[in-house]
Motif scaffolding. Structure first.
Motif, PDB file in Angstrom:
ATOM      1  N   GLU A  26       0.867  -1.174   0.000  1.00  0.00           N
ATOM      2  CA  GLU A  26       0.000   0.000   0.000  1.00  0.00           C
ATOM      3  C   GLU A  26       0.908   1.229   0.000  1.00  0.00           C
ATOM      4  N   ILE A  27       0.691   2.114  -0.949  1.00  0.00           N
ATOM      5  CA  ILE A  27       1.480   3.341  -1.062  1.00  0.00           C
ATOM      6  C   ILE A  27       0.557   4.507  -0.731  1.00  0.00           C
ATOM      7  N   GLN A  28       0.866   5.217   0.338  1.00  0.00           N
ATOM      8  CA  GLN A  28       0.086   6.391   0.710  1.00  0.00           C
ATOM      9  C   GLN A  28       0.934   7.632   0.419  1.00  0.00           C
ATOM     10  N   ILE A  29       0.369   8.533  -0.354  1.00  0.00           N
ATOM     11  CA  ILE A  29       1.049   9.776  -0.704  1.00  0.00           C
ATOM     12  C   ILE A  29       0.380  10.908   0.077  1.00  0.00           C
ATOM     13  N   PHE A  30       1.191  11.705   0.749  1.00  0.00           N
ATOM     14  CA  PHE A  30       0.705  12.846   1.517  1.00  0.00           C
ATOM     15  C   PHE A  30       1.279  14.117   0.888  1.00  0.00           C
ATOM     16  N   ILE A  46       0.828   9.439 -12.188  1.00  0.00           N
ATOM     17  CA  ILE A  46       0.912   8.632 -13.412  1.00  0.00           C
ATOM     18  C   ILE A  46       2.358   8.200 -13.639  1.00  0.00           C
ATOM     19  N   GLU A  47       3.305   9.113 -13.455  1.00  0.00           N
ATOM     20  CA  GLU A  47       4.719   8.767 -13.622  1.00  0.00           C
ATOM     21  C   GLU A  47       5.145   7.692 -12.613  1.00  0.00           C
ATOM     22  N   LEU A  48       4.692   7.829 -11.364  1.00  0.00           N
ATOM     23  CA  LEU A  48       4.996   6.821 -10.345  1.00  0.00           C
ATOM     24  C   LEU A  48       4.451   5.459 -10.752  1.00  0.00           C
ATOM     25  N   MET A  49       3.190   5.414 -11.190  1.00  0.00           N
ATOM     26  CA  MET A  49       2.580   4.142 -11.577  1.00  0.00           C
ATOM     27  C   MET A  49       3.260   3.545 -12.806  1.00  0.00           C
ATOM     28  N   GLN A  50       3.683   4.381 -13.745  1.00  0.00           N
ATOM     29  CA  GLN A  50       4.409   3.873 -14.914  1.00  0.00           C
ATOM     30  C   GLN A  50       5.752   3.277 -14.501  1.00  0.00           C
ATOM     31  N   ASN A  51       6.446   3.926 -13.566  1.00  0.00           N
ATOM     32  CA  ASN A  51       7.720   3.395 -13.067  1.00  0.00           C
ATOM     33  C   ASN A  51       7.518   2.077 -12.322  1.00  0.00           C
ATOM     34  N   LEU A  52       6.462   1.993 -11.528  1.00  0.00           N
ATOM     35  CA  LEU A  52       6.164   0.746 -10.824  1.00  0.00           C
ATOM     36  C   LEU A  52       5.858  -0.368 -11.830  1.00  0.00           C
ATOM     37  N   VAL A  60      -3.066  -2.514  -8.669  1.00  0.00           N
ATOM     38  CA  VAL A  60      -4.324  -3.169  -8.325  1.00  0.00           C
ATOM     39  C   VAL A  60      -5.441  -2.146  -8.164  1.00  0.00           C
ATOM     40  N   SER A  61      -5.106  -1.032  -7.510  1.00  0.00           N
ATOM     41  CA  SER A  61      -6.121  -0.022  -7.232  1.00  0.00           C
ATOM     42  C   SER A  61      -5.450   1.330  -7.027  1.00  0.00           C
ATOM     43  N   SER A  62      -6.063   2.348  -7.592  1.00  0.00           N
ATOM     44  CA  SER A  62      -5.630   3.727  -7.380  1.00  0.00           C
ATOM     45  C   SER A  62      -6.850   4.461  -6.831  1.00  0.00           C
ATOM     46  N   GLN A  63      -6.849   4.691  -5.537  1.00  0.00           N
ATOM     47  CA  GLN A  63      -8.012   5.270  -4.864  1.00  0.00           C
ATOM     48  C   GLN A  63      -8.135   6.766  -5.175  1.00  0.00           C
ATOM     49  N   HIS A  64      -9.315   7.287  -4.927  1.00  0.00           N
ATOM     50  CA  HIS A  64      -9.548   8.721  -5.150  1.00  0.00           C
ATOM     51  C   HIS A  64      -8.769   9.561  -4.131  1.00  0.00           C
ATOM     52  N   HIS A  65      -8.558  10.814  -4.464  1.00  0.00           N
ATOM     53  CA  HIS A  65      -7.901  11.730  -3.540  1.00  0.00           C
ATOM     54  C   HIS A  65      -8.859  12.041  -2.388  1.00  0.00           C
ATOM     55  N   THR A  66      -8.285  12.159  -1.207  1.00  0.00           N
ATOM     56  CA  THR A  66      -9.077  12.572  -0.053  1.00  0.00           C
ATOM     57  C   THR A  66      -8.422  13.803   0.563  1.00  0.00           C
ATOM     58  N   THR A  67      -9.216  14.611   1.190  1.00  0.00           N
ATOM     59  CA  THR A  67      -8.719  15.828   1.839  1.00  0.00           C
ATOM     60  C   THR A  67      -9.057  15.769   3.316  1.00  0.00           C
ATOM     61  N   THR A  75      -4.432  13.486   0.262  1.00  0.00           N
ATOM     62  CA  THR A  75      -3.741  12.197   0.275  1.00  0.00           C
ATOM     63  C   THR A  75      -4.253  11.337  -0.876  1.00  0.00           C
ATOM     64  N   LYS A  76      -3.449  10.362  -1.231  1.00  0.00           N
ATOM     65  CA  LYS A  76      -3.776   9.426  -2.311  1.00  0.00           C
ATOM     66  C   LYS A  76      -3.247   8.062  -1.898  1.00  0.00           C
ATOM     67  N   THR A  77      -3.989   6.995  -2.162  1.00  0.00           N
ATOM     68  CA  THR A  77      -3.551   5.643  -1.834  1.00  0.00           C
ATOM     69  C   THR A  77      -3.580   4.790  -3.100  1.00  0.00           C
ATOM     70  N   ILE A  78      -2.465   4.075  -3.308  1.00  0.00           N
ATOM     71  CA  ILE A  78      -2.310   3.191  -4.454  1.00  0.00           C
ATOM     72  C   ILE A  78      -1.906   1.817  -3.924  1.00  0.00           C
ATOM     73  N   TYR A  79      -2.530   0.765  -4.449  1.00  0.00           N
ATOM     74  CA  TYR A  79      -2.189  -0.601  -4.068  1.00  0.00           C
ATOM     75  C   TYR A  79      -1.527  -1.295  -5.254  1.00  0.00           C
ATOM     76  N   VAL A  80      -0.388  -1.959  -4.982  1.00  0.00           N
ATOM     77  CA  VAL A  80       0.321  -2.686  -6.027  1.00  0.00           C
ATOM     78  C   VAL A  80       0.633  -4.101  -5.547  1.00  0.00           C
ATOM     79  N   THR A  81       0.844  -5.005  -6.506  1.00  0.00           N
ATOM     80  CA  THR A  81       1.179  -6.383  -6.180  1.00  0.00           C
ATOM     81  C   THR A  81       2.203  -6.903  -7.189  1.00  0.00           C
ATOM     82  N   LYS A  82       2.924  -7.921  -6.755  1.00  0.00           N
ATOM     83  CA  LYS A  82       3.936  -8.518  -7.624  1.00  0.00           C
ATOM     84  C   LYS A  82       4.196  -9.937  -7.147  1.00  0.00           C
ATOM     85  N   ASN A  83       4.272 -10.879  -8.083  1.00  0.00           N
ATOM     86  CA  ASN A  83       4.683 -12.249  -7.779  1.00  0.00           C
ATOM     87  C   ASN A  83       6.152 -12.392  -8.127  1.00  0.00           C
TER      88      ASN A  83
END
Length: 86
Positions: A26-30, A46-52, A60-67, A75-83
């Motif tokens: 889980e990646i939380q951006i503040f 977008i650049e972060l997700m392209q690099n990942l 897996v999921s890029s959640q909406h921005h919250t204030t 803040t923004k939360t992004i979920y990533v996975t990798k095998n």
């Protein structure tokens, strides 16, 4: 940013054992409250997700921005996975 492990499960099961790991993060951006006018959070995300993705992670999921109602911090939360084979 805050990175937190969300998964670390055995993967690629065969012959009564596992040959890899399924990893999740889980990646939380503040963002600071007063962003520079020339900084575009969406472009940075977008650049972060392209690099990942280039590094083999699946978005897996890029959640909406919250204030935050008290501080107005976005803040923004992004979920990533990798095998990964071990």
């Amino acid at each position: 940013m805050l990175l937190q492990e969300t998964d670390s499960s055995p993967a690629y099961l065969a012959n009564d054992t596992f040959k890899g790991l399924s990893m999740g993060v889980e990646i939380q951006i503040f963002y600071k409250v007063d962003l520079a006018d020339d900084f575009n959070p969406l472009e940075a995300e977008i650049e972060l997700m392209q690099n990942l993705k280039s590094a083999g992670w699946l978005i897996v999921s890029s959640q909406h921005h919250t204030t935050d109602p008290d501080t107005n911090q976005v803040t923004k939360t992004i979920y990533v996975t990798k095998n990964e084979m071990i």
